[in-house]
Design an enzyme around this catalytic site. Structure first.
Site, PDB file in Angstrom:
ATOM      1  N   CYS A 399      45.035  30.957  18.818  1.00 56.89           N
ATOM      2  CA  CYS A 399      45.628  30.067  17.821  1.00 56.89           C
ATOM      3  C   CYS A 399      46.340  28.885  18.469  1.00 56.89           C
ATOM      4  O   CYS A 399      46.365  27.785  17.918  1.00 56.89           O
ATOM      5  CB  CYS A 399      46.634  30.828  16.961  1.00 56.89           C
ATOM      6  SG  CYS A 399      45.931  32.006  15.798  1.00 56.89           S
ATOM      7  N   MET A 400      46.939  29.114  19.626  1.00 59.62           N
ATOM      8  CA  MET A 400      47.777  28.092  20.262  1.00 59.62           C
ATOM      9  C   MET A 400      47.000  27.146  21.171  1.00 59.62           C
ATOM     10  O   MET A 400      47.626  26.372  21.914  1.00 59.62           O
ATOM     11  CB  MET A 400      48.888  28.767  21.073  1.00 59.62           C
ATOM     12  CG  MET A 400      49.884  29.544  20.241  1.00 59.62           C
ATOM     13  SD  MET A 400      51.327  30.101  21.176  1.00 59.62           S
ATOM     14  CE  MET A 400      50.564  31.221  22.366  1.00 59.62           C
TER      15      MET A 400
END
Length: 409
Positions: A399-400
Site C-alpha cells: 500500500c505504501m
C-alpha cells in the site's frame, strides 16, 4: 532496460525505482470526531510514523532501489509560475471550500509560500480555519455567517502515504484513478501534474484511465501478474464499470496485456482492496487471506472483435493462476497459517499486504509473526520493518509504495 520512464510488467521483477510519500503534517490534522470522514480508525503518532517510514525507505535503498517521493515529484512538476498558479486554482476548486472570503484568504496563504515543495506539503496537510485571518463582518457572506464549528477550511489528506492507490503503473502506462471517497480523490491531482508537467514523466506516459471519470477505481485493486496477465479487484473501493473502462483502454492502446483476471470478493473496509487479501510473492507463490476464498468469484476477461469477452472461472484458484502464469503449480500461502484468529488479526495488520522487491524477496511488517514464519518456511527472504504507527492507517508495504521501474522476469 526499457527507455520508457515507467516500466512495470510484473509484481515480482527486481524493483529498481519506487515512489513513496513520507507522512507529514496531514497526520497531525486528524481528530477523533472526524476519523471516519477521513477514512482512518486511529491517529498515528507522526514522529514515530516518520521514523518507521524512513526505516522502510532505507530498507529499500539497502537493496539497491532508488526511492522517489511524491511530494518532491509534484514540486518538480510546477515548472513555471503559470503552472504553479494553475495548480493552486485547481486545488482550491476541488477542496470544497465553504465561504467566498475563505477561498480568497486561502489563495493568498498558498501564493505566499515561495518554495514549491513547501507549497505541495501545505496542500497535503490541509488548512485549519485558525490559520486564516478573521473575516470582517461587512465582508462575510451567508456561508461565512452560518458556518459550523468544523475546524478545517480544507481537509487534510492523511491517506497520502498509501501511494499505491491514487494512480497505478501498468506496463509503460499509468491508470490515473478516480477514487472511492472525496477525501482521497483530491490526492490524484498530484499524479495529474506529475504525468503532465514533470521534466521526466510529464507527457511521456500513456494514461489508460483518467481521474475525470465518474466511476471509481484504486491502485490497491490493480495487480500486474505478468507481461500478459493483470489481476483487478471488484471491491469496496473499485467497481465493475471502472474495470471495464480500464480494460478497454488497455486493450485498445496495446499496452501489452492479453488477459485480465477480475476478482470479486467481500465489499467491506477490512478487505478494502485486492492487495489487502492477495499478493504475489514469487513466480509461483501468493499470500492469501483464507476468509475470502469461500465467496471469491473470478472472471477471465479478454478482448475480441472490439469488445470484452468475459468468462466466469469455476475451477480451483491455484490451478487457474498456474495456467495463466505458465508455471506447473501455484502455492497459496494463507495469512495466519490458516488459523482463524491469527488470520483475522494479521490480515487487519496487513499480513497479506506484502511488497515483493525481487522473486522470493518480500518486505513485510515484523508484527505479523505467524504469517511471516509461514512465508519463511516456503523459502522466502523477508525484509521485516516495524509499523506500529504506520499500520494504524490500515495499509502495509505494498500500500505504501508505487513501483516506477521493475526488471522483466
Amino acid at each position: 532496460m526499457s527507455t520508457h520512464p515507467i516500466h512495470v510488467f510484473s509484481e515480482i521483477g527486481k524493483l529498481k525505482k519506487v515512489m513513496l510519500h513520507r507522512p507529514g503534517k496531514e497526520l497531525e490534522n486528524l481528530m477523533p470526531d472526524y476519523l471516519e470522514r477521513l477514512l482512518f480508525d486511529d491517529i498515528p503518532f507522526l514522529e514515530d510514523a516518520q521514523k518507521e517510514h524512513d526505516n522502510f525507505a532505507q530498507a529499500l535503498r539497502n537493496e539497491g532501489i532508488e526511492v522517489l517521493y511524491l511530494e518532491k515529484l509534484a514540486a518538480e512538476s510546477l515548472t513555471s509560475p503559470e503552472i504553479r498558479d494553475q495548480f493552486i486554482e485547481e486545488y482550491l476548486d476541488e477542496a470544497n471550500i465553504r465561504g467566498r472570503q475563505t477561498k480568497v484568504a486561502i489563495r493568498e496563504l498558498l501564493q505566499g509560500i515561495k518554495d514549491n515543495q513547501e507549497l505541495v506539503e501545505k496542500t497535503m496537510a490541509g488548512v485549519q480555519k485558525a490559520e486564516l485571518p478573521e473575516i470582517p463582518e461587512a465582508a462575510k457572506g451567508l456561508t461565512d455567517l452560518v458556518e459550523s464549528d468544523y475546524p478545517f477550511a480544507i481537509d487534510p489528506m492523511p491517506n497520502l502515504y498509501f501511494t499505491r492507490d491514487p494512480f497505478a503503473t501498468i506496463g509503460n502506462a499509468v491508470s490515473l484513478n478516480h477514487m472511492y471517497a472525496d477525501t482521497r480523490n483530491r490526492e490524484t491531482l498530484y499524479g495529474k501534474y506529475i504525468f503532465k508537467y514533470h521534466p521526466v514523466y510529464g507527457g511521456n506516459v500513456e494514461l489508460v484511465y483518467n481521474r475525470e471519470e465518474d466511476t471509481r477505481i484504486e491502485g490497491g485493486d490493480e495487480l500486474v501478474l505478468s507481461k500478459d496477465v493483470l489481476a483487478v479487484g471488484i471491491s469496496q473501493r473499485t467497481d465493475a464499470a471502472s474495470i471495464e473502462k480500464l480494460l478497454v483502454n488497455i486493450f485498445k492502446k496495446n499496452v501489452g496485456f492479453k488477459k485480465v483476471l477480475a476478482f470479486e470478493f467481500a465489499n467491506n473496509r477490512k478487505f478494502m482492496h485486492l492487495d489487502t487479501v492477495f499478493t504475489m510473492v514469487d513466480y509461483d507463490k501468493f499470500t492469501i487471506h483464507p476468509e475470502i476464498q469461500g465467496n471469491l468469484r473470478v472472471f477471465s476477461v479478454t478482448y475480441e472483435n472490439e469488445q470484452l469477452k468475459i468468462v466466469e472461472e469455476k475451477g480451483d484458484l491455484a490451478e487457474l493462476l498456474a495456467e495463466n502464469l505458465g508455471v506447473e503449480k501455484v502455492t497459496l500461502i494463507p495469512c495466519g497459517d490458516g488459523n482463524a484468529v491469527a488470520a483475522a488479526r494479521e490480515q487487519w495488520n496487513d499480513g497479506s499486504n506484502t511488497l515483493t522487491i525481487a522473486p522470493g524477496v518480500v518486505v513485510v511488517y515484523d508484527r505479523n509473526t505467524v504469517t511471516n514464519k509461514k512465508l519463511e518456511e516456503y523459502g522466502l527472504r523477508l525484509i521485516k520493518i516495524r509499523g506500529s504507527e504506520l499500520v494504524r492507517g490500515r495499509g502495509g508495504p505494498r500500500c505504501m509504495s508505487m513501483p516506477f521501474e521493475r526488471e522483466e522476469i
